[in-house]
Design a protein around this motif. Structure first.
Motif, PDB file in Angstrom:
ATOM      1  N   LEU A  67      44.146  26.922   2.403  1.00  0.00           N
ATOM      2  CA  LEU A  67      42.847  27.002   3.055  1.00  0.00           C
ATOM      3  C   LEU A  67      42.317  28.408   2.844  1.00  0.00           C
ATOM      4  N   ASN A  68      41.216  28.529   2.105  1.00  0.00           N
ATOM      5  CA  ASN A  68      40.608  29.820   1.777  1.00  0.00           C
ATOM      6  C   ASN A  68      41.636  30.784   1.174  1.00  0.00           C
ATOM      7  N   GLY A  69      42.494  30.257   0.286  1.00  0.00           N
ATOM      8  CA  GLY A  69      43.465  31.081  -0.429  1.00  0.00           C
ATOM      9  C   GLY A  69      44.783  31.297   0.285  1.00  0.00           C
ATOM     10  N   GLY A  80      32.154  24.963   5.090  1.00  0.00           N
ATOM     11  CA  GLY A  80      32.202  25.748   3.858  1.00  0.00           C
ATOM     12  C   GLY A  80      33.585  26.210   3.459  1.00  0.00           C
ATOM     13  N   ASP A  81      34.624  25.844   4.208  1.00  0.00           N
ATOM     14  CA  ASP A  81      35.989  26.250   3.857  1.00  0.00           C
ATOM     15  C   ASP A  81      36.378  25.690   2.494  1.00  0.00           C
ATOM     16  N   ASN A  82      37.117  26.509   1.730  1.00  0.00           N
ATOM     17  CA  ASN A  82      37.643  26.092   0.428  1.00  0.00           C
ATOM     18  C   ASN A  82      39.081  25.640   0.614  1.00  0.00           C
ATOM     19  N   LEU A  83      39.394  24.443   0.125  1.00  0.00           N
ATOM     20  CA  LEU A  83      40.725  23.863   0.256  1.00  0.00           C
ATOM     21  C   LEU A  83      41.311  23.654  -1.125  1.00  0.00           C
ATOM     22  N   MET A  84      42.639  23.755  -1.226  1.00  0.00           N
ATOM     23  CA  MET A  84      43.337  23.414  -2.465  1.00  0.00           C
ATOM     24  C   MET A  84      44.498  22.501  -2.114  1.00  0.00           C
ATOM     25  N   PHE A  85      44.499  21.325  -2.721  1.00  0.00           N
ATOM     26  CA  PHE A  85      45.611  20.395  -2.610  1.00  0.00           C
ATOM     27  C   PHE A  85      46.329  20.482  -3.954  1.00  0.00           C
ATOM     28  N   GLY A  86      47.462  21.190  -4.027  1.00  0.00           N
ATOM     29  CA  GLY A  86      48.092  21.458  -5.323  1.00  0.00           C
ATOM     30  C   GLY A  86      47.134  22.314  -6.124  1.00  0.00           C
ATOM     31  N   LEU A  88      44.079  20.940  -7.039  1.00  0.00           N
ATOM     32  CA  LEU A  88      42.808  20.255  -6.838  1.00  0.00           C
ATOM     33  C   LEU A  88      41.972  21.031  -5.816  1.00  0.00           C
ATOM     34  N   VAL A  89      40.712  21.339  -6.171  1.00  0.00           N
ATOM     35  CA  VAL A  89      39.833  22.145  -5.330  1.00  0.00           C
ATOM     36  C   VAL A  89      38.922  21.232  -4.518  1.00  0.00           C
ATOM     37  N   ALA A  90      38.696  21.579  -3.244  1.00  0.00           N
ATOM     38  CA  ALA A  90      37.806  20.808  -2.378  1.00  0.00           C
ATOM     39  C   ALA A  90      37.058  21.759  -1.449  1.00  0.00           C
ATOM     40  N   THR A  91      35.926  21.293  -0.930  1.00  0.00           N
ATOM     41  CA  THR A  91      35.128  22.060   0.034  1.00  0.00           C
ATOM     42  C   THR A  91      34.871  21.182   1.246  1.00  0.00           C
ATOM     43  N   TYR A  92      35.077  21.754   2.444  1.00  0.00           N
ATOM     44  CA  TYR A  92      34.844  21.033   3.697  1.00  0.00           C
ATOM     45  C   TYR A  92      33.433  21.330   4.175  1.00  0.00           C
ATOM     46  N   HIS A  93      32.708  20.279   4.553  1.00  0.00           N
ATOM     47  CA  HIS A  93      31.353  20.420   5.097  1.00  0.00           C
ATOM     48  C   HIS A  93      31.334  19.758   6.468  1.00  0.00           C
ATOM     49  N   SER A  94      30.989  20.539   7.496  1.00  0.00           N
ATOM     50  CA  SER A  94      30.886  19.951   8.829  1.00  0.00           C
ATOM     51  C   SER A  94      29.424  19.667   9.131  1.00  0.00           C
ATOM     52  N   ALA A  95      29.183  18.751  10.001  1.00  0.00           N
ATOM     53  CA  ALA A  95      27.816  18.441  10.434  1.00  0.00           C
ATOM     54  C   ALA A  95      27.826  18.418  11.950  1.00  0.00           C
ATOM     55  N   SER A  96      27.210  19.417  12.560  1.00  0.00           N
ATOM     56  CA  SER A  96      27.185  19.467  14.017  1.00  0.00           C
ATOM     57  C   SER A  96      26.013  18.643  14.530  1.00  0.00           C
ATOM     58  N   PRO A  97      26.085  18.130  15.776  1.00  0.00           N
ATOM     59  CA  PRO A  97      25.048  17.263  16.294  1.00  0.00           C
ATOM     60  C   PRO A  97      23.665  17.901  16.323  1.00  0.00           C
ATOM     61  N   GLY A  98      23.542  19.219  16.392  1.00  0.00           N
ATOM     62  CA  GLY A  98      22.252  19.890  16.469  1.00  0.00           C
ATOM     63  C   GLY A  98      21.583  20.095  15.120  1.00  0.00           C
ATOM     64  N   ASP A  99      22.246  19.773  14.025  1.00  0.00           N
ATOM     65  CA  ASP A  99      21.660  19.973  12.697  1.00  0.00           C
ATOM     66  C   ASP A  99      20.526  18.990  12.472  1.00  0.00           C
ATOM     67  N   GLU A 100      19.353  19.517  12.115  1.00  0.00           N
ATOM     68  CA  GLU A 100      18.223  18.652  11.812  1.00  0.00           C
ATOM     69  C   GLU A 100      18.052  18.567  10.315  1.00  0.00           C
ATOM     70  N   GLY A 101      17.617  17.430   9.872  1.00  0.00           N
ATOM     71  CA  GLY A 101      17.349  17.256   8.454  1.00  0.00           C
ATOM     72  C   GLY A 101      18.604  17.117   7.613  1.00  0.00           C
ATOM     73  N   VAL A 102      19.750  16.956   8.248  1.00  0.00           N
ATOM     74  CA  VAL A 102      20.998  16.810   7.497  1.00  0.00           C
ATOM     75  C   VAL A 102      21.154  15.348   7.111  1.00  0.00           C
ATOM     76  N   MET A 103      21.245  15.113   5.841  1.00  0.00           N
ATOM     77  CA  MET A 103      21.420  13.751   5.339  1.00  0.00           C
ATOM     78  C   MET A 103      22.914  13.446   5.303  1.00  0.00           C
ATOM     79  N   PRO A 104      23.298  12.209   5.582  1.00  0.00           N
ATOM     80  CA  PRO A 104      24.723  11.873   5.457  1.00  0.00           C
ATOM     81  C   PRO A 104      25.166  11.985   4.006  1.00  0.00           C
ATOM     82  N   ALA A 105      26.420  12.297   3.825  1.00  0.00           N
ATOM     83  CA  ALA A 105      26.956  12.434   2.469  1.00  0.00           C
ATOM     84  C   ALA A 105      26.883  11.090   1.766  1.00  0.00           C
ATOM     85  N   PRO A 106      26.553  11.094   0.473  1.00  0.00           N
ATOM     86  CA  PRO A 106      26.479   9.824  -0.248  1.00  0.00           C
ATOM     87  C   PRO A 106      27.857   9.206  -0.399  1.00  0.00           C
ATOM     88  N   GLU A 107      27.862   7.901  -0.509  1.00  0.00           N
ATOM     89  CA  GLU A 107      29.113   7.189  -0.739  1.00  0.00           C
ATOM     90  C   GLU A 107      29.640   7.566  -2.116  1.00  0.00           C
TER      91      GLU A 107
END
Length: 168
Positions: A67-69, A80-86, A88-107
């Protein structure tokens, strides 16, 4: 809704929504997110809903979860945290209830596993062999080889002497 964007070594990205509960990541087909990458363990890690956010939990993977190195066993996640599984690189995106205009992540449009095996592998600079056994280096023992050769000649000489005695 929170999501995890996974980037493969060839640059392909896939985004996965994180529903409540546990979302498992690994090579095995019984994971929620399955990625055919040799640096992943069969059941590598989990992203677990934890109160209002999520936490990352390593499941005893061979190549570790970062997690972040930093290598972790368990740690809370932030947007925005950077994750590494082995490797494999990944980024975590959180969505808090107060966020306006945030679209759900596409399938996800398809499984990363369906794209085929990776052609390259990323090895972190801090990677070391996980095996507790050191590699054995064979060294030639010239003295032992010479004694073995002399012993073989001695045995042949004895056989020849016995053969000569029977011929007489």
């Amino acid at each position: 809704m929170a999501s995890l964007t996974i980037t493969t070594s060839d640059g392909a990205e896939s985004t996965h929504e994180l529903a409540g509960g546990r979302t498992s990541v690994g090579r095995s087909d019984d994971n929620d997110i399955t990625v055919d990458d040799s640096s992943l363990s069969s059941n590598h890690a989990e992203v677990v809903a934890d109160g209002d956010g999520h936490k990352l939990v390593d499941l005893g993977s061979t190549n570790g979860t970062h997690l972040n190195g930093e290598k972790i066993d368990e740690a809370p996640l932030s947007d925005g945290d950077n994750l590494m599984f082995g490797s494999l690189v990944a980024t975590y995106h959180s969505a808090s209830p107060g966020d306006e205009g945030v679209m759900p992540a596409p399938e996800p449009t398809g499984s990363i596993a369906a794209e085929g095996p990776a052609t390259t592998s990323l090895i972190p600079n801090s990677f070391s062999n996980a095996s507790p056994f050191t590699k054995k280096v064979k060294q030639k023992d010239s003295t032992g080889q010479a004694l073995l050769f002399i012993g073989g000649l001695g045995i042949l000489a004895c056989i020849a002497a016995v053969a000569c005695s029977f011929m007489m």
